[in-house]
Design an enzyme around this catalytic site. Structure first.
Site, PDB file in Angstrom:
ATOM      1  CG  HIS A  71      -2.407   9.389 -12.211  1.00 17.91           C
ATOM      2  ND1 HIS A  71      -1.915  10.210 -13.198  1.00 17.91           N
ATOM      3  CD2 HIS A  71      -2.280   8.129 -12.682  1.00 17.91           C
ATOM      4  CE1 HIS A  71      -1.514   9.476 -14.239  1.00 17.91           C
ATOM      5  NE2 HIS A  71      -1.748   8.203 -13.948  1.00 17.91           N
ATOM      6  CG  ASP A  72      -5.559  10.312  -4.396  1.00 20.86           C
ATOM      7  OD1 ASP A  72      -4.713  11.131  -3.966  1.00 20.86           O
ATOM      8  OD2 ASP A  72      -6.518   9.901  -3.721  1.00 20.86           O
ATOM      9  CG  ASP A  79      -3.219  12.270   0.033  1.00 18.95           C
ATOM     10  OD1 ASP A  79      -3.412  12.267  -1.210  1.00 18.95           O
ATOM     11  OD2 ASP A  79      -2.183  12.730   0.541  1.00 18.95           O
ATOM     12  CG  HIS A 198      -3.230   0.498 -19.436  1.00 17.92           C
ATOM     13  ND1 HIS A 198      -1.907   0.743 -19.738  1.00 17.92           N
ATOM     14  CD2 HIS A 198      -3.577   1.445 -18.509  1.00 17.92           C
ATOM     15  CE1 HIS A 198      -1.481   1.783 -19.021  1.00 17.92           C
ATOM     16  NE2 HIS A 198      -2.465   2.213 -18.264  1.00 17.92           N
ATOM     17  CB  THR A 199      -8.670  -4.354 -20.015  1.00 20.10           C
ATOM     18  OG1 THR A 199      -9.697  -4.966 -20.784  1.00 20.10           O
ATOM     19  CG2 THR A 199      -9.281  -3.995 -18.659  1.00 20.10           C
ATOM     20  CB  THR A 253     -13.154  -5.809 -25.526  1.00 19.32           C
ATOM     21  OG1 THR A 253     -11.972  -6.226 -24.782  1.00 19.32           O
ATOM     22  CG2 THR A 253     -13.667  -6.977 -26.318  1.00 19.32           C
TER      23      THR A 253
HETATM   24  C1  HEM Z   1       2.573   0.387 -15.482  1.00 11.32           C
HETATM   25  C2  HEM Z   1       2.655   1.680 -15.435  1.00 11.32           C
HETATM   26  C3  HEM Z   1       1.666   2.578 -16.117  1.00 11.32           C
HETATM   27  C4  HEM Z   1       1.957   3.461 -17.097  1.00 11.32           C
HETATM   28  C5  HEM Z   1       3.317   3.753 -17.694  1.00 11.32           C
HETATM   29  C6  HEM Z   1       0.709   4.072 -17.492  1.00 11.32           C
HETATM   30  C7  HEM Z   1       0.599   5.060 -18.451  1.00 11.32           C
HETATM   31  C8  HEM Z   1      -0.594   5.509 -18.973  1.00 11.32           C
HETATM   32  C9  HEM Z   1      -0.704   6.444 -20.057  1.00 11.32           C
HETATM   33  C10 HEM Z   1       0.469   7.119 -20.760  1.00 11.32           C
HETATM   34  C11 HEM Z   1      -2.028   6.589 -20.334  1.00 11.32           C
HETATM   35  C12 HEM Z   1      -2.646   7.482 -21.411  1.00 11.32           C
HETATM   36  C13 HEM Z   1      -2.810   8.885 -20.888  1.00 11.32           C
HETATM   37  C14 HEM Z   1      -3.086   9.882 -21.973  1.00 11.32           C
HETATM   38  O1  HEM Z   1      -2.618   9.689 -23.090  1.00 11.32           O
HETATM   39  O2  HEM Z   1      -3.795  10.875 -21.712  1.00 11.32           O
HETATM   40  C15 HEM Z   1      -2.754   5.750 -19.414  1.00 11.32           C
HETATM   41  C16 HEM Z   1      -4.127   5.616 -19.379  1.00 11.32           C
HETATM   42  C17 HEM Z   1      -4.798   4.873 -18.434  1.00 11.32           C
HETATM   43  N1  HEM Z   1      -4.234   4.250 -17.334  1.00 11.32           N
HETATM   44 FE1  HEM Z   1      -2.291   3.876 -17.065  1.00 11.32          FE
HETATM   45  N2  HEM Z   1      -0.306   3.546 -16.745  1.00 11.32           N
HETATM   46  C18 HEM Z   1       0.232   2.639 -15.887  1.00 11.32           C
HETATM   47  C19 HEM Z   1      -0.459   1.924 -14.918  1.00 11.32           C
HETATM   48  C20 HEM Z   1      -1.801   2.070 -14.661  1.00 11.32           C
HETATM   49  C21 HEM Z   1      -2.478   1.550 -13.492  1.00 11.32           C
HETATM   50  C22 HEM Z   1      -1.803   0.818 -12.346  1.00 11.32           C
HETATM   51  C23 HEM Z   1      -3.799   1.885 -13.626  1.00 11.32           C
HETATM   52  C24 HEM Z   1      -4.937   1.614 -12.680  1.00 11.32           C
HETATM   53  C25 HEM Z   1      -5.003   0.596 -11.874  1.00 11.32           C
HETATM   54  C26 HEM Z   1      -3.932   2.589 -14.881  1.00 11.32           C
HETATM   55  C27 HEM Z   1      -5.123   3.006 -15.420  1.00 11.32           C
HETATM   56  C28 HEM Z   1      -5.240   3.676 -16.627  1.00 11.32           C
HETATM   57  C29 HEM Z   1      -6.507   3.883 -17.312  1.00 11.32           C
HETATM   58  C30 HEM Z   1      -7.847   3.329 -16.876  1.00 11.32           C
HETATM   59  C31 HEM Z   1      -6.230   4.662 -18.442  1.00 11.32           C
HETATM   60  C32 HEM Z   1      -7.241   5.217 -19.468  1.00 11.32           C
HETATM   61  C33 HEM Z   1      -7.708   6.594 -18.987  1.00 11.32           C
HETATM   62  C34 HEM Z   1      -8.658   7.302 -19.928  1.00 11.32           C
HETATM   63  O3  HEM Z   1      -9.309   6.681 -20.776  1.00 11.32           O
HETATM   64  O4  HEM Z   1      -8.753   8.533 -19.804  1.00 11.32           O
HETATM   65  N3  HEM Z   1      -2.709   2.705 -15.464  1.00 11.32           N
HETATM   66  N4  HEM Z   1      -1.851   5.111 -18.585  1.00 11.32           N
END
Ligand code: HEM
Ligand SMILES: *[C@@H]1O[C@H](CO)[C@@H](O)[C@H](O)[C@H]1NC(C)=O
Ligand SMILES: *[C@@H]1O[C@H](CO)[C@@H](O)[C@H](O)[C@H]1NC(C)=O
Ligand SMILES: *[C@@H]1O[C@H](CO)[C@@H](O)[C@H](O)[C@H]1NC(C)=O
Length: 340
Positions: A71-72, A79, A198-199, A253
Site C-alpha cells: 500500500h506504500d 516512499d 494472500h497465502t 495454511t
Molecule cells: C490483486 C489485487 C489485490 C486486492 C484486490 C487485494 C485486496 C485485499 C483485501 C481486501 C484484503 C483484506 C483487508 C481487510 O479486510 O482488512 C487484503 C489483505 C492482504 N493483502 Fe491484498 N490485495 C491485492 C493484492 C495484494 C498484493 C500485491 C499484496 C502484497 C504483495 C497483498 C498482500 C496482502 C496481505 C498480506 C493481506 C493480509 C493482511 C492482514 O492479515 O492484515 N495484496 N488484500
C-alpha cells in the site's frame, strides 16, 4: 470466450502497457544493494531480529507488513507516504477506502525504526526499513529470499486521492485489477504472482460478504464452493453486521507462505472476489494459466514472487529522490517548513 471479448482484451492490454511506460519508472539506478554499507552496516540484522520477534509473537505480523509495503508502493512509489499520520497541515493516506480500519503495522514500524535509529541515527529511510521488513516477513513464514535494492527516500507529502484511486479493492473485476497494476508498471504475471501474498493473512467480512452472499455476479464459480465451506464462512460473516470479523485468505495454511492460495483458486474457493477473478473471469485466459502453473509448481511461484517483489519495491518517483528525506519519525515529516 467470444472473439469480441478477446480483441477488446488485447486492445486493452496494449493501451495499458503504453500507459505504464509513461507513468511509472521501475528501474531506478539509484537503488543499490550496498547503500548502507558504511552508514549502517548492521541494518539488515537489526530489521531481521525485530521481524523475528514480531512474527514469533504473532505470525499475522508477517502479512500485516507485506500489505503495508504494497500500500506504500502503490501510492507515489515506495516512499513511506503511507506511514504519515494526519496533522493539521497534512492529510495522510491511512483513512482512505482500502486502508481505513484495515491497514496495520504502524507500531511495529515505529519499533524497528527506533532500533535502527539507536544504532544509525538519521541514516536509514522508513521506506527502506519497510521494504526490508516485508522481505524478512516473507522468509520468516516460509517464503523465498531475495536481495533488496536500497536507497529510497521518505516523501514529505502524501497523496490521499491516489491512495483511494490506485489501491485495488476486493470486489474489482479482472480488467480493473490488471489496469491498476499496469499503472504501476507491473505486468499481468507480476499481478498474479504478487496476489500470492494472500497465502498469508486475514480479510474482514466486509471484504468477502458480497462473494459469499452472491450479490456479486461477474463470476459464477462461487457455486463451486462446497456448501460446508460456504456455511463456515457465513457463520463468521453474517449477512448483516460482523463487518470486522476476520477469515484467513488461505484457509488451508493461513500462516505459511506456500502455493496453496493458487490451489484454493483452482477449487473455486478464493475468499475475495478479486482472488477468484484471477482463475474464473471469462477474460482471464492468461491469469488462469498462471494460477494453474503456480498451483502445480511452488518453486516457480517463489521465483516469480521474489522477482515481482523487487519490481514492486523499485517503484519510485523522482520527486522523493529530489525532495525526499530520511525521516526521524516514520509518522511525521522532519520539519513543518518542508511541507508545501
Ligand atoms: C490483486 C489485487 C489485490 C486486492 C484486490 C487485494 C485486496 C485485499 C483485501 C481486501 C484484503 C483484506 C483487508 C481487510 O479486510 O482488512 C487484503 C489483505 C492482504 N493483502 Fe491484498 N490485495 C491485492 C493484492 C495484494 C498484493 C500485491 C499484496 C502484497 C504483495 C497483498 C498482500 C496482502 C496481505 C498480506 C493481506 C493480509 C493482511 C492482514 O492479515 O492484515 N495484496 N488484500
Ligand atoms: C527512470 O529513472 C532514471 C533515474 O532517475 C532516469 O534516468 C530515467 O530517464 C527514468 N526513465 C523514465 C522512463 O522516466
Ligand atoms: C530493481 O532496481 C535495481 C536497481 O535500480 C535494478 O538493478 C534491478 O534490475 C531492478 N529489478 C527489477 C525486477 O525491476
Ligand atoms: C461475527 O459478528 C457477529 C456480529 O457482530 C457476531 O455475533 C458473531 O459472533 C461474529 N462471529 C465470529 C465467528 O466472530
Amino acid at each position: 470466450m467470444a472473439p469480441n471479448h478477446v480483441s477488446i482484451f488485447v486492445i486493452f492490454l496494449a493501451i495499458m502497457s503504453t500507459i505504464s511506460m509513461i507513468s511509472a519508472n521501475t528501474s531506478n539506478p539509484l537503488l543499490t544493494l550496498d547503500y548502507y554499507q558504511s552508514s549502517c552496516p548492521r541494518l539488515l540484522s537489526i530489521v531481521r531480529r525485530e521481524m523475528e520477534c514480531a512474527v514469533l509473537s504473532d505470525p499475522r505480523n508477517a502479512a500485516i507488513i507485506v500489505r503495508l509495503h504494497m500500500h506504500d508502493c502503490f501510492v507515489q512509489g515506495c516512499d513511506a507516504s503511507v506511514l504519515l499520520d494526519d496533522t493539521v497541515t497534512l492529510k495522510g493516506e491511512k483513512k482512505e477506502s482500502q486502508n481505513k480500519h484495515s491497514l496495520r503495522g504502524f507500531k511495529l514500524m515505529d519499533r524497528i525504526k527506533m532500533m535502527v535509529e539507536s544504532e544509525c541515527p538519521g541514516a536509514v529511510s522508513c521506506a527502506d526499513i519497510l521494504t526490508l521488513a516485508a522481505r524478512d516477513a516473507v522468509i520468516l513464514v516460509g517464503g523465498p529470499y531475495w536481495d533488496v535494492p536500497l536507497g529510497r527516500k521518505d516523501a514529505r507529502s502524501t497523496n490521499h486521492e491516489l491512495a483511494d484511486a490506485n489501491i485495488p479493492g476486493a470486489n474489482e473485476g479482472l480488467l480493473s485489477l490488471i489496469s491498476k497494476f499496469a499503472y504501476q508498471g507491473l505486468s499481468v504475471t507480476d499481478m498474479v504472482a504478487l496476489s500470492g501474498a494472500h497465502t498469508i493473512g486475514m480479510a474482514r467480512c466486509e471484504n468477502f460478504k458480497a462473494r459469499i452472499y452472491g450479490d456479486f455476479d461477474t463470476t459464477s464459480e462461487k457455486d463451486l464452493m462446497s456448501q460446508t465451506h460456504l456455511s463456515n464462512l457465513r457463520s463468521i460473516c453474517p449477512a448483516v453486521g460482523g463487518n470486522n470479523n476476520v477469515s484467513a485468505l488461505d484457509y488451508v495454511t493461513p500462516d505459511l507462505f506456500d502455493n496453496s492460495y493458487y490451489q484454493i483458486l483452482v477449487k473455486g474457493q478464493g475468499l475475495l472476489n478479486s482472488d477468484q477473478q484471477l482463475y474464473s473471469s471469462i477474460l482471464g485466459i492468461e491469469t488462469r494459466h498462471l494460477v494453474h502453473k503456480y498451483a502445480e509448481d511452488a518453486l516457480m511461484f517463489f521465483k516469480q514472487f521474489a522477482e515481482s517483489m523487487v519490481k514492486m519495491g523499485n517503484i519510485t518517483n523522482a520527486d522523493s529522490f529530489v525532495n525526499g528525506e530520511v525521516r526521524n519519525n516514520c509518522r511525521f515529516v522532519n520539519s513543518l517548513s518542508s511541507i508545501e
